[in-house]
Motif scaffolding. Structure first.
Motif, mmCIF file in Angstrom:
data_model
loop_
_atom_site.group_PDB
_atom_site.id
_atom_site.type_symbol
_atom_site.label_atom_id
_atom_site.label_comp_id
_atom_site.label_asym_id
_atom_site.label_seq_id
_atom_site.Cartn_x
_atom_site.Cartn_y
_atom_site.Cartn_z
ATOM 1 N N ILE A 226 0.838 -1.198 0.000
ATOM 2 C CA ILE A 226 0.000 0.000 0.000
ATOM 3 C C ILE A 226 0.874 1.250 0.000
ATOM 4 O O ILE A 226 1.761 1.405 0.845
ATOM 5 C CB ILE A 226 -0.925 0.023 1.228
ATOM 6 C CG1 ILE A 226 -1.839 -1.212 1.242
ATOM 7 C CG2 ILE A 226 -1.752 1.299 1.252
ATOM 8 C CD1 ILE A 226 -2.615 -1.385 2.529
ATOM 9 N N MET A 227 0.603 2.138 -0.936
ATOM 10 C CA MET A 227 1.210 3.469 -0.954
ATOM 11 C C MET A 227 0.119 4.479 -0.616
ATOM 12 O O MET A 227 -1.041 4.305 -1.013
ATOM 13 C CB MET A 227 1.798 3.772 -2.334
ATOM 14 C CG MET A 227 2.357 5.185 -2.487
ATOM 15 S SD MET A 227 3.020 5.472 -4.152
ATOM 16 C CE MET A 227 4.514 4.489 -4.073
ATOM 17 N N VAL A 228 0.473 5.524 0.092
ATOM 18 C CA VAL A 228 -0.478 6.587 0.422
ATOM 19 C C VAL A 228 -0.106 7.852 -0.335
ATOM 20 O O VAL A 228 1.025 8.339 -0.242
ATOM 21 C CB VAL A 228 -0.515 6.866 1.935
ATOM 22 C CG1 VAL A 228 -1.367 8.110 2.226
ATOM 23 C CG2 VAL A 228 -1.067 5.664 2.685
ATOM 24 N N ASP A 229 -1.045 8.355 -1.103
ATOM 25 C CA ASP A 229 -0.915 9.653 -1.759
ATOM 26 C C ASP A 229 -1.283 10.705 -0.721
ATOM 27 O O ASP A 229 -2.432 10.770 -0.264
ATOM 28 C CB ASP A 229 -1.857 9.700 -2.965
ATOM 29 C CG ASP A 229 -1.794 11.014 -3.718
ATOM 30 O OD1 ASP A 229 -1.166 11.967 -3.235
ATOM 31 O OD2 ASP A 229 -2.402 11.096 -4.805
ATOM 32 N N CYS A 230 -0.304 11.523 -0.362
ATOM 33 C CA CYS A 230 -0.526 12.509 0.701
ATOM 34 C C CYS A 230 -1.312 13.721 0.231
ATOM 35 O O CYS A 230 -1.632 14.602 1.039
ATOM 36 C CB CYS A 230 0.816 12.963 1.273
ATOM 37 S SG CYS A 230 1.763 11.642 2.057
ATOM 38 N N SER A 231 -1.622 13.774 -1.039
ATOM 39 C CA SER A 231 -2.359 14.895 -1.603
ATOM 40 C C SER A 231 -3.812 14.501 -1.848
ATOM 41 O O SER A 231 -4.345 13.598 -1.207
ATOM 42 C CB SER A 231 -1.670 15.347 -2.899
ATOM 43 O OG SER A 231 -2.274 16.499 -3.430
ATOM 44 N N HIS A 232 -4.470 15.202 -2.753
ATOM 45 C CA HIS A 232 -5.855 14.936 -3.137
ATOM 46 C C HIS A 232 -6.775 14.876 -1.915
ATOM 47 O O HIS A 232 -6.627 15.685 -1.006
ATOM 48 C CB HIS A 232 -5.914 13.676 -4.013
ATOM 49 C CG HIS A 232 -5.109 13.835 -5.269
ATOM 50 N ND1 HIS A 232 -3.850 13.310 -5.418
ATOM 51 C CD2 HIS A 232 -5.377 14.503 -6.422
ATOM 52 C CE1 HIS A 232 -3.365 13.643 -6.611
ATOM 53 N NE2 HIS A 232 -4.270 14.372 -7.228
ATOM 54 N N ALA A 233 -7.683 13.923 -1.879
ATOM 55 C CA ALA A 233 -8.660 13.909 -0.787
ATOM 56 C C ALA A 233 -8.023 13.601 0.562
ATOM 57 O O ALA A 233 -8.588 13.938 1.606
ATOM 58 C CB ALA A 233 -9.767 12.900 -1.092
ATOM 59 N N ASN A 234 -6.856 12.963 0.561
ATOM 60 C CA ASN A 234 -6.207 12.665 1.845
ATOM 61 C C ASN A 234 -5.739 13.921 2.566
ATOM 62 O O ASN A 234 -5.602 13.920 3.793
ATOM 63 C CB ASN A 234 -5.032 11.698 1.637
ATOM 64 C CG ASN A 234 -5.475 10.255 1.588
ATOM 65 O OD1 ASN A 234 -6.521 9.898 2.144
ATOM 66 N ND2 ASN A 234 -4.703 9.408 0.932
ATOM 67 N N SER A 235 -5.479 14.982 1.825
ATOM 68 C CA SER A 235 -5.084 16.239 2.453
ATOM 69 C C SER A 235 -6.181 17.285 2.367
ATOM 70 O O SER A 235 -5.934 18.462 2.660
ATOM 71 C CB SER A 235 -3.812 16.784 1.778
ATOM 72 O OG SER A 235 -4.078 17.115 0.426
ATOM 73 N N GLY A 236 -7.384 16.864 1.975
ATOM 74 C CA GLY A 236 -8.452 17.834 1.782
ATOM 75 C C GLY A 236 -8.124 18.834 0.707
ATOM 76 O O GLY A 236 -8.602 19.968 0.720
ATOM 77 N N LYS A 237 -7.275 18.421 -0.260
ATOM 78 C CA LYS A 237 -6.820 19.271 -1.370
ATOM 79 C C LYS A 237 -6.074 20.512 -0.888
ATOM 80 O O LYS A 237 -5.983 21.518 -1.609
ATOM 81 C CB LYS A 237 -7.993 19.651 -2.286
ATOM 82 C CG LYS A 237 -8.641 18.444 -2.957
ATOM 83 C CD LYS A 237 -9.682 18.850 -3.985
ATOM 84 C CE LYS A 237 -10.266 17.617 -4.673
ATOM 85 N NZ LYS A 237 -11.276 17.971 -5.690
ATOM 86 N N ASP A 238 -5.531 20.435 0.321
ATOM 87 C CA ASP A 238 -4.683 21.499 0.847
ATOM 88 C C ASP A 238 -3.247 21.011 0.817
ATOM 89 O O ASP A 238 -2.862 20.154 1.627
ATOM 90 C CB ASP A 238 -5.094 21.842 2.281
ATOM 91 C CG ASP A 238 -4.241 22.939 2.897
ATOM 92 O OD1 ASP A 238 -3.232 23.353 2.280
ATOM 93 O OD2 ASP A 238 -4.563 23.369 4.026
#
Length: 358
Positions: A271-283
Protein backbone atom coordinates in the motif's frame (compact mmCIF):
# COMPACT_ATOMS: atom_id res chain seq x y z
CA UNK A 1 17.67 20.06 -25.28
CA UNK A 2 17.18 21.49 -28.73
CA UNK A 3 16.24 18.46 -30.80
CA UNK A 4 12.72 18.11 -32.12
CA UNK A 5 10.46 15.79 -34.06
CA UNK A 6 7.73 17.54 -36.04
CA UNK A 7 4.31 16.27 -36.89
CA UNK A 8 4.02 15.16 -40.50
CA UNK A 9 1.78 17.14 -42.87
CA UNK A 10 -1.98 17.06 -42.65
CA UNK A 11 -3.03 13.64 -43.89
CA UNK A 12 -6.81 13.49 -43.75
CA UNK A 13 -9.88 15.61 -43.37
CA UNK A 14 -12.86 13.65 -42.10
CA UNK A 15 -15.84 15.06 -43.98
CA UNK A 16 -18.28 13.66 -41.44
CA UNK A 17 -17.13 15.76 -38.52
CA UNK A 18 -14.36 17.89 -40.04
CA UNK A 19 -11.80 16.46 -37.61
CA UNK A 20 -8.21 17.26 -38.55
CA UNK A 21 -5.65 14.45 -38.38
CA UNK A 22 -1.92 15.10 -38.05
CA UNK A 23 0.45 12.17 -38.17
CA UNK A 24 2.89 11.95 -35.26
CA UNK A 25 6.30 10.29 -35.31
CA UNK A 26 6.27 6.68 -34.15
CA UNK A 27 7.60 5.85 -30.71
CA UNK A 28 10.51 4.05 -32.40
CA UNK A 29 11.44 7.19 -34.34
CA UNK A 30 11.48 9.33 -31.19
CA UNK A 31 13.48 6.74 -29.26
CA UNK A 32 16.01 6.60 -32.07
CA UNK A 33 16.34 10.38 -32.08
CA UNK A 34 16.56 10.61 -28.29
CA UNK A 35 18.09 7.30 -27.18
CA UNK A 36 19.22 6.18 -23.76
CA UNK A 37 22.87 5.25 -23.48
CA UNK A 38 23.69 1.73 -22.34
CA UNK A 39 24.80 3.11 -18.98
CA UNK A 40 21.53 4.96 -18.45
CA UNK A 41 19.50 1.92 -19.56
CA UNK A 42 21.31 -0.13 -16.92
CA UNK A 43 20.57 2.61 -14.37
CA UNK A 44 16.85 2.48 -15.18
CA UNK A 45 16.89 -1.32 -14.86
CA UNK A 46 18.60 -1.04 -11.47
CA UNK A 47 16.06 1.51 -10.27
CA UNK A 48 13.16 -0.73 -11.35
CA UNK A 49 14.73 -3.62 -9.46
CA UNK A 50 15.07 -1.40 -6.38
CA UNK A 51 11.38 -0.48 -6.50
CA UNK A 52 10.47 -4.15 -7.00
CA UNK A 53 12.61 -5.11 -4.01
CA UNK A 54 10.72 -2.64 -1.81
CA UNK A 55 7.40 -4.04 -2.99
CA UNK A 56 8.60 -7.59 -2.29
CA UNK A 57 9.90 -6.69 1.18
CA UNK A 58 13.52 -7.45 0.26
CA UNK A 59 14.46 -3.78 0.64
CA UNK A 60 13.21 -2.18 3.86
CA UNK A 61 13.47 1.40 2.62
CA UNK A 62 10.45 3.66 2.16
CA UNK A 63 9.46 4.37 -1.45
CA UNK A 64 8.66 8.07 -1.96
CA UNK A 65 7.24 9.36 -5.25
CA UNK A 66 7.82 13.11 -5.08
CA UNK A 67 7.81 16.07 -7.43
CA UNK A 68 5.60 18.53 -9.29
CA UNK A 69 1.93 17.77 -9.79
CA UNK A 70 2.74 18.35 -13.45
CA UNK A 71 5.72 19.67 -15.38
CA UNK A 72 5.09 22.81 -17.39
CA UNK A 73 8.45 24.60 -17.43
CA UNK A 74 11.68 22.77 -18.38
CA UNK A 75 13.95 25.12 -16.45
CA UNK A 76 12.14 24.80 -13.13
CA UNK A 77 11.77 21.03 -13.63
CA UNK A 78 15.52 20.58 -14.06
CA UNK A 79 16.27 22.85 -11.10
CA UNK A 80 13.90 20.71 -9.02
CA UNK A 81 15.62 17.55 -10.28
CA UNK A 82 19.04 18.91 -9.26
CA UNK A 83 17.79 19.63 -5.75
CA UNK A 84 16.00 16.30 -5.44
CA UNK A 85 19.05 14.34 -6.62
CA UNK A 86 21.11 15.84 -3.77
CA UNK A 87 18.35 15.12 -1.26
CA UNK A 88 17.98 11.55 -2.57
CA UNK A 89 21.64 10.91 -1.76
CA UNK A 90 21.20 12.29 1.76
CA UNK A 91 18.34 9.93 2.60
CA UNK A 92 19.23 6.94 0.41
CA UNK A 93 19.87 4.68 3.42
CA UNK A 94 16.20 4.90 4.46
CA UNK A 95 14.29 6.04 1.37
CA UNK A 96 14.22 5.60 -2.37
CA UNK A 97 13.13 8.92 -3.87
CA UNK A 98 11.50 8.74 -7.31
CA UNK A 99 10.81 12.01 -9.13
CA UNK A 100 7.37 12.70 -10.56
CA UNK A 101 7.78 13.45 -14.27
CA UNK A 102 4.08 13.92 -15.02
CA UNK A 103 3.50 15.14 -18.57
CA UNK A 104 -0.18 14.16 -18.91
CA UNK A 105 -2.96 15.49 -16.69
CA UNK A 106 -6.50 14.12 -16.48
CA UNK A 107 -9.22 16.76 -16.64
CA UNK A 108 -12.70 16.47 -15.17
CA UNK A 109 -14.05 18.60 -18.01
CA UNK A 110 -11.55 20.75 -19.93
CA UNK A 111 -8.25 22.44 -19.23
CA UNK A 112 -4.51 22.17 -19.87
CA UNK A 113 -3.75 18.50 -20.47
CA UNK A 114 -0.03 18.56 -19.76
CA UNK A 115 3.35 19.11 -21.37
CA UNK A 116 3.01 16.21 -23.82
CA UNK A 117 -0.18 17.77 -25.20
CA UNK A 118 0.44 21.51 -25.07
CA UNK A 119 4.11 22.34 -24.41
CA UNK A 120 3.69 25.99 -25.40
CA UNK A 121 0.89 26.49 -22.83
CA UNK A 122 -1.17 28.35 -25.39
CA UNK A 123 -3.76 25.87 -26.62
CA UNK A 124 -1.84 25.13 -29.83
CA UNK A 125 -1.58 21.45 -28.82
CA UNK A 126 1.76 20.85 -30.56
CA UNK A 127 1.90 17.23 -29.46
CA UNK A 128 4.91 16.33 -31.60
CA UNK A 129 6.93 19.00 -29.82
CA UNK A 130 5.37 17.97 -26.51
CA UNK A 131 6.44 14.35 -26.86
CA UNK A 132 9.95 15.41 -27.81
CA UNK A 133 10.30 17.87 -24.95
CA UNK A 134 8.86 15.40 -22.46
CA UNK A 135 11.32 12.69 -23.45
CA UNK A 136 14.23 15.15 -23.38
CA UNK A 137 13.32 16.25 -19.86
CA UNK A 138 12.92 12.71 -18.59
CA UNK A 139 16.36 11.78 -19.93
CA UNK A 140 17.87 14.83 -18.22
CA UNK A 141 16.35 13.71 -14.90
CA UNK A 142 17.75 10.22 -15.37
CA UNK A 143 21.18 11.70 -16.10
CA UNK A 144 21.04 13.20 -12.62
CA UNK A 145 20.76 9.71 -11.17
CA UNK A 146 17.05 9.89 -10.41
CA UNK A 147 14.45 7.18 -10.95
CA UNK A 148 11.40 8.78 -12.56
CA UNK A 149 7.67 8.15 -12.45
CA UNK A 150 4.67 9.29 -14.43
CA UNK A 151 0.95 8.72 -14.72
CA UNK A 152 0.03 7.13 -18.03
CA UNK A 153 -3.26 8.59 -19.16
CA UNK A 154 -3.19 7.92 -22.92
CA UNK A 155 -2.02 4.34 -23.63
CA UNK A 156 -0.73 5.39 -27.07
CA UNK A 157 1.72 7.75 -25.35
CA UNK A 158 3.22 5.00 -23.19
CA UNK A 159 5.52 3.75 -25.93
CA UNK A 160 7.30 7.09 -26.13
CA UNK A 161 8.50 6.85 -22.51
CA UNK A 162 8.28 3.22 -21.38
CA UNK A 163 12.06 2.69 -21.50
CA UNK A 164 12.65 5.62 -19.12
CA UNK A 165 10.28 4.94 -16.25
CA UNK A 166 10.92 3.17 -12.96
CA UNK A 167 7.34 3.45 -11.65
CA UNK A 168 3.96 4.21 -13.21
CA UNK A 169 0.65 5.40 -11.79
CA UNK A 170 -2.79 4.61 -13.15
CA UNK A 171 -5.08 7.37 -11.94
CA UNK A 172 -8.35 7.22 -10.07
CA UNK A 173 -10.38 7.98 -13.22
CA UNK A 174 -8.68 5.28 -15.33
CA UNK A 175 -8.10 2.46 -12.85
CA UNK A 176 -11.45 0.95 -13.88
CA UNK A 177 -10.54 1.07 -17.58
CA UNK A 178 -9.91 -2.32 -19.19
CA UNK A 179 -7.58 -0.63 -21.70
CA UNK A 180 -5.32 0.66 -18.90
CA UNK A 181 -5.35 -2.69 -17.13
CA UNK A 182 -4.28 -4.41 -20.34
CA UNK A 183 -1.55 -1.84 -20.88
CA UNK A 184 -0.28 -2.23 -17.30
CA UNK A 185 -0.07 -5.99 -17.77
CA UNK A 186 2.61 -5.43 -20.40
CA UNK A 187 4.71 -2.79 -18.66
CA UNK A 188 8.17 -3.72 -17.41
CA UNK A 189 8.08 -1.59 -14.27
CA UNK A 190 5.94 -1.52 -11.09
CA UNK A 191 2.50 0.05 -11.44
CA UNK A 192 0.42 1.69 -8.71
CA UNK A 193 -3.36 1.72 -9.16
CA UNK A 194 -5.17 4.51 -7.34
CA UNK A 195 -8.47 3.90 -5.59
CA UNK A 196 -11.56 5.33 -7.28
CA UNK A 197 -12.68 8.91 -6.77
CA UNK A 198 -15.41 7.62 -4.44
CA UNK A 199 -12.70 6.39 -2.08
CA UNK A 200 -13.46 2.70 -2.60
CA UNK A 201 -10.63 0.31 -3.36
CA UNK A 202 -12.58 -2.43 -5.16
CA UNK A 203 -11.84 -1.11 -8.65
CA UNK A 204 -8.13 -0.79 -7.86
CA UNK A 205 -8.01 -4.32 -6.43
CA UNK A 206 -9.76 -5.62 -9.54
CA UNK A 207 -7.25 -3.72 -11.67
CA UNK A 208 -4.30 -5.27 -9.84
CA UNK A 209 -5.73 -8.74 -10.36
CA UNK A 210 -6.41 -8.08 -14.04
CA UNK A 211 -2.98 -6.57 -14.73
CA UNK A 212 -1.22 -9.52 -13.14
CA UNK A 213 -2.59 -11.82 -15.86
CA UNK A 214 -1.51 -12.15 -19.51
CA UNK A 215 -3.65 -10.39 -22.12
CA UNK A 216 -3.99 -10.09 -25.86
CA UNK A 217 -5.35 -6.71 -26.85
CA UNK A 218 -5.55 -4.13 -29.60
CA UNK A 219 -2.66 -1.69 -29.61
CA UNK A 220 0.00 0.09 -31.62
CA UNK A 221 3.48 -1.28 -32.26
CA UNK A 222 6.70 0.73 -32.03
CA UNK A 223 6.43 1.71 -35.70
CA UNK A 224 2.93 3.11 -35.24
CA UNK A 225 0.99 0.29 -36.87
CA UNK A 226 -2.18 -1.26 -35.40
CA UNK A 227 -1.22 -4.52 -33.78
CA UNK A 228 -2.31 -7.34 -31.52
CA UNK A 229 -0.30 -6.93 -28.32
CA UNK A 230 0.40 -10.00 -26.21
CA UNK A 231 1.43 -9.37 -22.60
CA UNK A 232 2.79 -11.67 -19.91
CA UNK A 233 1.17 -10.02 -16.88
CA UNK A 234 2.71 -7.62 -14.40
CA UNK A 235 3.52 -9.09 -10.96
CA UNK A 236 4.62 -5.71 -9.58
CA UNK A 237 1.35 -3.86 -9.04
CA UNK A 238 0.16 -2.27 -5.83
CA UNK A 239 -2.55 -0.07 -4.35
CA UNK A 240 -2.35 3.72 -3.98
CA UNK A 241 -4.72 5.31 -1.45
CA UNK A 242 -5.69 8.87 -2.38
CA UNK A 243 -8.92 9.31 -0.41
CA UNK A 244 -12.27 10.00 -2.01
CA UNK A 245 -15.51 11.95 -1.91
CA UNK A 246 -16.15 10.80 1.65
CA UNK A 247 -12.76 11.99 2.89
CA UNK A 248 -9.31 10.50 3.62
CA UNK A 249 -8.47 6.79 3.73
CA UNK A 250 -4.95 6.83 5.19
CA UNK A 251 -6.03 6.48 8.84
CA UNK A 252 -5.16 3.36 10.82
CA UNK A 253 -8.64 1.87 10.66
CA UNK A 254 -8.88 2.31 6.88
CA UNK A 255 -5.40 0.89 6.28
CA UNK A 256 -6.09 -2.09 8.57
CA UNK A 257 -9.37 -2.84 6.79
CA UNK A 258 -7.77 -2.63 3.35
CA UNK A 259 -4.82 -4.75 4.47
CA UNK A 260 -7.26 -7.42 5.69
CA UNK A 261 -9.20 -7.30 2.40
CA UNK A 262 -6.03 -7.74 0.33
CA UNK A 263 -4.89 -10.63 2.51
CA UNK A 264 -8.29 -12.32 2.21
CA UNK A 265 -8.10 -12.05 -1.58
CA UNK A 266 -4.54 -13.43 -1.54
CA UNK A 267 -3.20 -10.23 -3.07
CA UNK A 268 0.15 -8.96 -1.77
CA UNK A 269 -0.60 -6.21 0.74
CA UNK A 270 1.50 -3.40 -0.72
CA UNK A 271 0.00 0.00 0.00
CA UNK A 272 1.21 3.47 -0.95
CA UNK A 273 -0.48 6.59 0.42
CA UNK A 274 -0.91 9.65 -1.76
CA UNK A 275 -0.53 12.51 0.70
CA UNK A 276 -2.36 14.89 -1.60
CA UNK A 277 -5.86 14.94 -3.14
CA UNK A 278 -8.66 13.91 -0.79
CA UNK A 279 -6.21 12.67 1.85
CA UNK A 280 -5.08 16.24 2.45
CA UNK A 281 -8.45 17.83 1.78
CA UNK A 282 -6.82 19.27 -1.37
CA UNK A 283 -4.68 21.50 0.85
CA UNK A 284 -1.06 20.96 -0.24
CA UNK A 285 0.30 22.33 3.02
CA UNK A 286 -1.39 19.47 4.92
CA UNK A 287 0.66 16.85 3.11
CA UNK A 288 3.32 16.70 5.86
CA UNK A 289 0.56 15.94 8.38
CA UNK A 290 -0.58 12.99 6.29
CA UNK A 291 2.98 11.85 5.64
CA UNK A 292 3.91 11.88 9.31
CA UNK A 293 0.76 9.99 10.35
CA UNK A 294 1.48 7.24 7.81
CA UNK A 295 5.15 7.19 8.81
CA UNK A 296 4.10 6.65 12.42
CA UNK A 297 1.96 3.68 11.40
CA UNK A 298 4.94 2.22 9.57
CA UNK A 299 7.28 2.84 12.50
CA UNK A 300 4.82 0.98 14.72
CA UNK A 301 5.15 -2.07 12.53
CA UNK A 302 2.72 -1.84 9.61
CA UNK A 303 4.92 -3.18 6.82
CA UNK A 304 2.05 -3.14 4.32
CA UNK A 305 2.74 0.61 3.99
CA UNK A 306 5.54 0.53 1.45
CA UNK A 307 5.55 4.14 0.31
CA UNK A 308 4.09 7.61 -0.03
CA UNK A 309 3.50 10.19 -2.72
CA UNK A 310 4.00 13.95 -2.34
CA UNK A 311 3.15 16.76 -4.77
CA UNK A 312 6.03 19.19 -4.43
CA UNK A 313 7.51 21.99 -6.53
CA UNK A 314 10.18 24.63 -6.02
CA UNK A 315 7.62 26.89 -4.34
CA UNK A 316 4.31 26.16 -2.65
CA UNK A 317 0.83 26.66 -4.01
CA UNK A 318 -0.50 26.81 -7.55
CA UNK A 319 -1.40 29.39 -10.17
CA UNK A 320 -3.67 29.61 -13.22
CA UNK A 321 -2.11 29.65 -16.66
CA UNK A 322 -1.45 33.24 -17.72
CA UNK A 323 0.97 35.36 -19.71
CA UNK A 324 3.11 36.01 -16.62
CA UNK A 325 3.70 32.85 -14.62
CA UNK A 326 5.54 32.72 -11.31
CA UNK A 327 8.66 30.61 -11.62
CA UNK A 328 8.61 27.21 -9.95
CA UNK A 329 4.91 27.25 -9.02
CA UNK A 330 2.50 24.55 -10.21
CA UNK A 331 -0.11 25.34 -12.84
CA UNK A 332 -2.26 22.35 -11.83
CA UNK A 333 -2.74 21.04 -8.27
CA UNK A 334 -1.18 22.98 -5.42
CA UNK A 335 2.20 21.71 -4.25
CA UNK A 336 4.36 21.77 -1.15
CA UNK A 337 7.46 23.94 -1.60
CA UNK A 338 10.84 22.25 -1.90
CA UNK A 339 12.21 23.69 1.34
CA UNK A 340 9.32 22.17 3.31
CA UNK A 341 9.63 18.92 1.34
CA UNK A 342 13.33 18.66 2.09
CA UNK A 343 12.80 19.24 5.81
CA UNK A 344 9.97 16.70 5.90
CA UNK A 345 12.07 13.98 4.27
CA UNK A 346 15.23 14.72 6.26
CA UNK A 347 13.23 14.52 9.50
CA UNK A 348 11.57 11.31 8.35
CA UNK A 349 14.95 9.76 7.55
CA UNK A 350 16.14 10.58 11.07
CA UNK A 351 13.05 8.94 12.57
CA UNK A 352 13.57 5.86 10.43
CA UNK A 353 17.23 5.62 11.43
CA UNK A 354 16.24 5.80 15.08
CA UNK A 355 13.70 2.97 14.87
CA UNK A 356 14.50 -0.15 16.90
CA UNK A 357 16.24 -2.79 14.83
CA UNK A 358 14.19 -5.92 14.18
Amino acid sequence: MNSSVSALPLSTLDSANEALTLRLPSSLQLKQQLPLTNALSQQVAAHRQAVQAILDGDDQRLLVIVGPCSIHDPQSAIEYADKLARLADDVSDEMLLVMRAYVEKPRTTVGWKGLAYDPHLDGSDDMAAGLTLSRELMIEMIRRGLPIATEILQPMAAGYFDDLLSWVAIGARTTESQIHREMASGLSMPVGFKNGTDGGVTVAVDAMRSASHPHRHFGVDSQGHPAVIQTTGNPDTHLVLRGGHQGPNFDRASVARIHADLTRLKIPSRIMVDCSHANSGKDPLRQPEVFNEVLEQRLQGDRSLIGMMIESHLFEGCQPLSASLRYGVSVTDGCLGFAATEQLLLNAAERLRAKPQA
